[in-house]
Design an enzyme around this catalytic site. Structure first.
Site, PDB file in Angstrom:
ATOM      1  N   HIS A  75       0.847  -1.201   0.000  1.00 35.48           N
ATOM      2  CA  HIS A  75       0.000   0.000   0.000  1.00 35.48           C
ATOM      3  C   HIS A  75       0.878   1.245   0.000  1.00 35.48           C
ATOM      4  O   HIS A  75       1.987   1.244   0.535  1.00 35.48           O
ATOM      5  CB  HIS A  75      -0.985   0.010   1.175  1.00 35.48           C
ATOM      6  CG  HIS A  75      -0.365   0.036   2.540  1.00 35.48           C
ATOM      7  ND1 HIS A  75       0.017   1.197   3.167  1.00 35.48           N
ATOM      8  CD2 HIS A  75      -0.083  -0.960   3.416  1.00 35.48           C
ATOM      9  CE1 HIS A  75       0.500   0.923   4.374  1.00 35.48           C
ATOM     10  NE2 HIS A  75       0.459  -0.387   4.549  1.00 35.48           N
ATOM     11  N   ASP A  77      -0.003   4.470   1.117  1.00 31.32           N
ATOM     12  CA  ASP A  77      -0.186   5.481   2.165  1.00 31.32           C
ATOM     13  C   ASP A  77       0.612   5.120   3.408  1.00 31.32           C
ATOM     14  O   ASP A  77       1.070   3.983   3.571  1.00 31.32           O
ATOM     15  CB  ASP A  77      -1.663   5.636   2.513  1.00 31.32           C
ATOM     16  CG  ASP A  77      -2.289   4.350   3.046  1.00 31.32           C
ATOM     17  OD1 ASP A  77      -1.996   3.272   2.479  1.00 31.32           O
ATOM     18  OD2 ASP A  77      -3.082   4.410   4.000  1.00 31.32           O
ATOM     19  N   ASP A 114       6.470   1.354   6.734  1.00 31.12           N
ATOM     20  CA  ASP A 114       5.175   0.701   6.583  1.00 31.12           C
ATOM     21  C   ASP A 114       4.323   1.618   5.706  1.00 31.12           C
ATOM     22  O   ASP A 114       3.780   2.585   6.170  1.00 31.12           O
ATOM     23  CB  ASP A 114       4.534   0.517   7.957  1.00 31.12           C
ATOM     24  CG  ASP A 114       3.117  -0.017   7.896  1.00 31.12           C
ATOM     25  OD1 ASP A 114       2.720  -0.546   6.837  1.00 31.12           O
ATOM     26  OD2 ASP A 114       2.391   0.118   8.905  1.00 31.12           O
ATOM     27  N   GLU A 144      -4.799   2.114   2.834  1.00 32.92           N
ATOM     28  CA  GLU A 144      -4.852   0.882   3.615  1.00 32.92           C
ATOM     29  C   GLU A 144      -4.999   1.187   5.094  1.00 32.92           C
ATOM     30  O   GLU A 144      -5.721   0.496   5.819  1.00 32.92           O
ATOM     31  CB  GLU A 144      -3.580   0.063   3.364  1.00 32.92           C
ATOM     32  CG  GLU A 144      -3.584  -1.326   4.001  1.00 32.92           C
ATOM     33  CD  GLU A 144      -2.986  -1.367   5.403  1.00 32.92           C
ATOM     34  OE1 GLU A 144      -3.078  -2.423   6.047  1.00 32.92           O
ATOM     35  OE2 GLU A 144      -2.420  -0.336   5.857  1.00 32.92           O
ATOM     36  N   GLU A 145      -4.309   2.233   5.554  1.00 30.45           N
ATOM     37  CA  GLU A 145      -4.201   2.464   6.984  1.00 30.45           C
ATOM     38  C   GLU A 145      -5.493   2.939   7.644  1.00 30.45           C
ATOM     39  O   GLU A 145      -5.721   2.660   8.813  1.00 30.45           O
ATOM     40  CB  GLU A 145      -3.081   3.481   7.263  1.00 30.45           C
ATOM     41  CG  GLU A 145      -1.685   3.030   6.842  1.00 30.45           C
ATOM     42  CD  GLU A 145      -1.127   1.924   7.716  1.00 30.45           C
ATOM     43  OE1 GLU A 145      -1.849   1.421   8.598  1.00 30.45           O
ATOM     44  OE2 GLU A 145       0.042   1.550   7.497  1.00 30.45           O
ATOM     45  N   ASP A 168       3.779  -6.363   3.160  1.00 34.87           N
ATOM     46  CA  ASP A 168       3.362  -5.461   4.231  1.00 34.87           C
ATOM     47  C   ASP A 168       3.576  -6.071   5.615  1.00 34.87           C
ATOM     48  O   ASP A 168       2.930  -5.690   6.571  1.00 34.87           O
ATOM     49  CB  ASP A 168       1.882  -5.083   4.037  1.00 34.87           C
ATOM     50  CG  ASP A 168       1.452  -3.936   4.934  1.00 34.87           C
ATOM     51  OD1 ASP A 168       2.327  -3.212   5.437  1.00 34.87           O
ATOM     52  OD2 ASP A 168       0.235  -3.773   5.139  1.00 34.87           O
ATOM     53  N   HIS A 469       3.760   2.900  13.194  1.00 33.89           N
ATOM     54  CA  HIS A 469       2.630   3.747  13.579  1.00 33.89           C
ATOM     55  C   HIS A 469       2.982   4.673  14.736  1.00 33.89           C
ATOM     56  O   HIS A 469       2.099   5.231  15.378  1.00 33.89           O
ATOM     57  CB  HIS A 469       1.392   2.913  13.941  1.00 33.89           C
ATOM     58  CG  HIS A 469       0.817   2.143  12.799  1.00 33.89           C
ATOM     59  ND1 HIS A 469      -0.408   1.505  12.858  1.00 33.89           N
ATOM     60  CD2 HIS A 469       1.290   1.901  11.559  1.00 33.89           C
ATOM     61  CE1 HIS A 469      -0.649   0.900  11.713  1.00 33.89           C
ATOM     62  NE2 HIS A 469       0.381   1.123  10.901  1.00 33.89           N
TER      63      HIS A 469
END
Length: 494
Positions: A75, A77, A114, A144-145, A168, A469
């Site tokens: 992904h 984003d 990520d 995705e997030e 991922d 994150h």
């Protein structure tokens, strides 16, 4: 040494370029344009669908024309988190990276490895002049997030490959063959603010600013069972303990409460402003010191940088009505957070969990409200919905609106997967070790791909990352090199 000088250079040079392109979830326009330009530069066939997903294609190398095609997927984003003292505009600023030993890190923000490193691995593969491979399709999905939007909106019939390698994952030497499903719950408590002039507190009260910080945070799937503190829960527990103390109940007026940011990140920071009687000033300090000692005894071996502070501040102009404030604290205290159950079929796998992600003060056409965002995950569909309803019941104690997202399905493991066997054998040949075969408690887009392409044989791999994150995110340089070797060997074997 700069990132561009790291080995494998073909991977890290692309990763560096990706870090210079802003790509927040739902605002991926700049990275989409960058990917399109990359495809044109390298003469790659590419398409962009209505959602913004990009597919790049490259024919099989000579001798591989009759082999089943392979899809590589990541992904585009990234989670945009920063420390409070970091000035950074994620819509316009590049990520400022640096090298620290074996790790690439960012200055005060998330790194975006990520899933930027997954993108870089894919682009290095599809542009390689020496790598032998079947027909390749590289699928880059949006959002995705925060909603798996790209995977949800991916059309039937746009992919040709029968095997998919998702890039991922975040653990060295591990192959993932399953993931949890998830669903979000959003609650709102509307209220009519009370002016401080309506309360008889001007000469008898003082305003106190409470802050929780220094927590590790992390991914609400991968890190939910690691015993890390949730700033929202820690703050609310203290506030409720003030009024629940039978020996010395301390009543207060709640002015503000805010904590956490993203639904898939464990809350690292939270704060509140309250007004208390001046006579309680020393009592609340003593209670806070005792409370800090309690939290440190519970999680101090994990959360070594945890802190909680109390300081006087200017008297706020508005407050939340006392009855609504009490119900809000009760609802947040009652709302579950953390790991709820471990898998009975895969040792070490979290089966079910929930994350009390954020508490925010906002306004809409109805007026002022508190917004509470949570995220539930489970590899068992019925338990996911049971937990969703449990969270709804808790938040409904205070909130007038409780809604749920569409949710996404899990990915059921297939231990007999032919792609899994190739992936395991490639790792054994390269590194003389057996890779771990696991399912992951985090959500991957693979479950959604299976709904549209039920014949897909899939695995998920990736290099070692920590602190995703959160601003502590870091990517292992050596592990990235291993993953690049691994991916090349898998493609050549296929």
């Amino acid at each position: 040494m700069t990132i561009n000088e790291l080995q494998p250079q073909e991977v890290f040079s692309i990763f560096h370029e990706i870090t210079q392109v802003p790509r927040p979830s739902k605002r991926e326009g700049k990275i989409i344009e960058w990917l399109k330009a990359f495809a044109v530069k390298h003469n790659l066939e590419h398409t962009v669908d209505e959602a913004g997903n990009i597919i790049m294609r490259k024919p099989a190398t000579p001798g591989y024309e009759d082999k089943p095609g392979v899809i590589l997927q990541a992904h585009m984003d990234m989670v945009c988190e920063k420390n409070n003292d970091t000035v950074h505009d994620f819509d316009n600023d590049p990520i400022h990276t640096y090298i620290d030993g074996d790790f690439i890190k960012a200055e005060g923000t998330t790194l975006g490895a990520d899933n930027g490193i997954g993108m870089a691995l894919m682009l290095a593969a599809i542009t390689s002049d020496t790598l032998k491979h079947p027909a390749l399709e590289c699928l880059f999905t949006v959002d995705e997030e925060t909603g798996l939007t790209g995977a949800f909106r991916l059309k039937d019939g746009c992919l040709n490959g029968k095997q998919l390698i998702n890039l991922d994952s975040e653990d060295d030497g591990q192959v993932f063959i399953g993931c949890a499903g998830g669903i979000d719950t959003l609650a709102k408590m509307h209220y009519s603010p009370i002016s401080n002039t309506q309360l008889p507190i001007a000469n008898s009260h003082l305003a106190i600013h409470l802050k929780v910080g220094g927590l590790m945070g992390g991914h609400s799937g991968d890190d939910i069972n690691k015993g890390r503190g949730n700033a929202n829960k820690i703050l609310v527990r203290f506030l409720y303990s003030l009024i629940a103390n039978r020996q010395l109940p301390i009543t207060f007026q709640l002015a503000t409460i805010n904590g956490g940011n993203l639904r898939n990140a464990i809350a690292r920071e939270a704060e509140a402003v309250i007004a208390i009687r001046m006579a309680y000033k020393e009592d609340i300090r003593v209670m806070l010191n005792h409370y800090i000692a309690t939290i440190e005894s519970e999680i101090g071996d994990i959360e070594k940088d945890f802190f909680m502070t109390l300081e006087t501040t200017d008297m706020p102009e508005q407050f939340i009505p006392e009855a609504e404030a009490k119900r809000l604290l009760q609802a947040l205290y009652a709302c579950p957070h953390g790991m709820m159950a471990m898998s009975k079929t895969m040792p070490g796998l979290v089966e079910t969990s929930t994350n009390l992600a954020s508490v925010k003060m906002k306004e809409d056409d109805k007026g002022a409200y508190i917004e509470v965002n949570t995220s539930q995950r489970s590899s068992i569909e019925s338990k996911k919905h049971d937990l969703k309803q449990m969270v709804e019941c808790a938040l409904a104690l205070a909130c007038d609106e409780v809604t749920h997202g569409d949710g996404y399905p899990g990915w059921a493991p297939n231990p007999q997967s032919p792609l899994l066997e190739v992936t395991k054998k490639a790792y054994q040949e390269l590194f003389a070790a057996e890779p771990k075969v696991l399912a992951i408690h985090a959500g991957l887009e693979c479950g959604l791909f299976l709904e549209k392409y039920p014949y897909l044989d899939m695995v998920s791999i990736g290099p070692q990352m920590f602190g995703v994150h959160s601003p502590q995110e870091r990517l292992s340089i050596s592990s990235t090199g291993k993953c690049w070797q691994w991916l090349q060997r898998v493609l050549e074997t296929l």
